[in-house]
Design a protein around this motif. Sequence first.
Motif, short mmCIF file in Angstrom:
data_model
loop_
_atom_site.label_atom_id
_atom_site.label_comp_id
_atom_site.label_asym_id
_atom_site.label_seq_id
_atom_site.Cartn_x
_atom_site.Cartn_y
_atom_site.Cartn_z
N ARG A 14 2.03 -53.87 96.78
CA ARG A 14 1.87 -55.14 97.52
C ARG A 14 1.25 -54.90 98.89
O ARG A 14 0.34 -55.62 99.31
N ARG A 17 -2.49 -53.94 98.55
CA ARG A 17 -3.30 -55.10 98.19
C ARG A 17 -3.54 -56.02 99.38
O ARG A 17 -4.59 -56.63 99.50
N ARG A 18 -2.54 -56.13 100.23
CA ARG A 18 -2.66 -57.00 101.42
C ARG A 18 -3.32 -56.29 102.60
O ARG A 18 -3.45 -56.87 103.66
N ARG A 19 -3.63 -55.00 102.40
CA ARG A 19 -4.19 -54.17 103.48
C ARG A 19 -3.26 -54.16 104.68
O ARG A 19 -3.67 -54.18 105.83
N ASN A 20 -1.98 -54.12 104.39
CA ASN A 20 -0.93 -54.17 105.40
C ASN A 20 -0.53 -52.74 105.78
O ASN A 20 0.34 -52.14 105.14
N ASP A 72 -8.84 -54.07 96.30
CA ASP A 72 -7.69 -54.26 95.42
C ASP A 72 -7.13 -52.90 95.05
O ASP A 72 -7.86 -51.90 94.97
#
Length: 130
Positions: A14, A17-20, A72
Amino acid sequence: TEAEAREVMSALERAARRRNLEGLADLLAADVRIEIRTRIEGREHVARHDRSGYLEMLGGGFASLNSLDGYDYAIADLVLRADGHAFVADSRVVETVIFGGRSQLTESRETARLERRGERVLITSVIATT
């Protein structure tokens, strides 16, 4: 527990995917070791990173996560196995990068070690082979 290890891997997917980057950093042990093996023109290249070096690589430079047009990250074929007081997660990772109008798909095999550190289960090592 296996459920905790599985949740860490889901949280990793997660966050990626969020580039967090903060979310990714939160899952890595302070002493994590990351090894990325790639084959370019028939030669193997190995890059080794500690936690700060890995996060710096992802957050800065020519193709940092946040400078990409699209990104992604998907974990597939996840297999967790107990290894003493830790879990080892073997998986296939598929990354799609869109940069400068071009899309590139990369598939790698990753082995991560997850260990309890205090009250949390954290990633303590990763070997990725592309």
